[in-house]
Design an enzyme around this catalytic site. Structure first.
Site, PDB file in Angstrom:
ATOM      1  N   CYS A 165       0.806  -1.220   0.000  1.00 60.45           N
ATOM      2  CA  CYS A 165       0.000   0.000   0.000  1.00 60.45           C
ATOM      3  C   CYS A 165       0.838   1.269   0.000  1.00 60.45           C
ATOM      4  CB  CYS A 165      -0.998  -0.011   1.153  1.00 60.45           C
ATOM      5  SG  CYS A 165      -0.285  -0.264   2.774  1.00 60.45           S
ATOM      6  N   TYR A 166       1.930   1.330   0.742  1.00 64.92           N
ATOM      7  CA  TYR A 166       2.739   2.553   0.772  1.00 64.92           C
ATOM      8  C   TYR A 166       3.424   2.815  -0.574  1.00 64.92           C
ATOM      9  CZ  TYR A 166       1.986   2.527   5.826  1.00 64.92           C
ATOM     10  OH  TYR A 166       1.421   2.528   7.065  1.00 64.92           O
TER      11      TYR A 166
END
Length: 162
Positions: A146-147
């Site tokens: 996700c990052y």
């Protein structure tokens, strides 16, 4: 485009359904399960009544071969064991777990504490976002977490302008 989601009953799978439901190029979405085969999806998630009233499908090589793209939204250690047996020449596979991200399977064992996918399958996977050219032509995509995804998607328009 015919799309499948393995792990449709988890949070990531539900978000995929939401995102793909109104996608202009998606004709159908098949939802797969390893534990609730035959259960009507909207009975588990009543807020989706009328949208997905079909039963959850079994994860089989034949079912996957009918799809253009299959997403795996599974816990660590699951897709790395499933996908090598489901791979075919037609279906693109996008793994949202970390199972295919690390090319060194010993690193995977260390960080995830799970049995890694076969090295030959990990080597075949391209790490990247489907939106980026490097992954567009790939058959198996190891999606970033996700990052990195947030950073990469925010940079893509900037890079296209330079």
């Amino acid at each position: 485009m015919k799309v499948g989601i393995i792990g449709a009953t988890g949070y990531g799978g539900l978000e995929l359904i939401r995102l793909l439901h109104n996608h202009a190029k998606v004709d159908s979405i098949t939802l797969f399960t390893s534990s609730d085969e035959g259960a009507v999806f909207s009975n588990k998630y009543p807020h989706l009544k009328g949208l997905y009233d079909l039963p959850l499908e079994a994860i089989t090589k034949e079912n996957i071969a009918e799809l253009d793209v299959v997403f795996t939204s599974t816990p660590s250690g699951v897709s790395g064991q499933l996908l090598p047996d489901l791979a075919n020449d037609h279906t693109k596979m996008i793994d949202l777990s970390g199972d295919l991200r690390l090319k060194n399977i010993d690193d995977y064992k260390t960080w995830y504490g799970k049995t890694p996918a076969p090295q030959s399958f990990v080597d075949h996977a391209v790490y990247g976002l489907a939106e980026w050219q490097s992954a567009k032509d790939a058959h198996v995509i190891a999606n970033p977490g996700c990052y990195p995804t947030a950073v990469l998607l925010s940079l893509l328009p900037l890079l296209k302008e330079t």
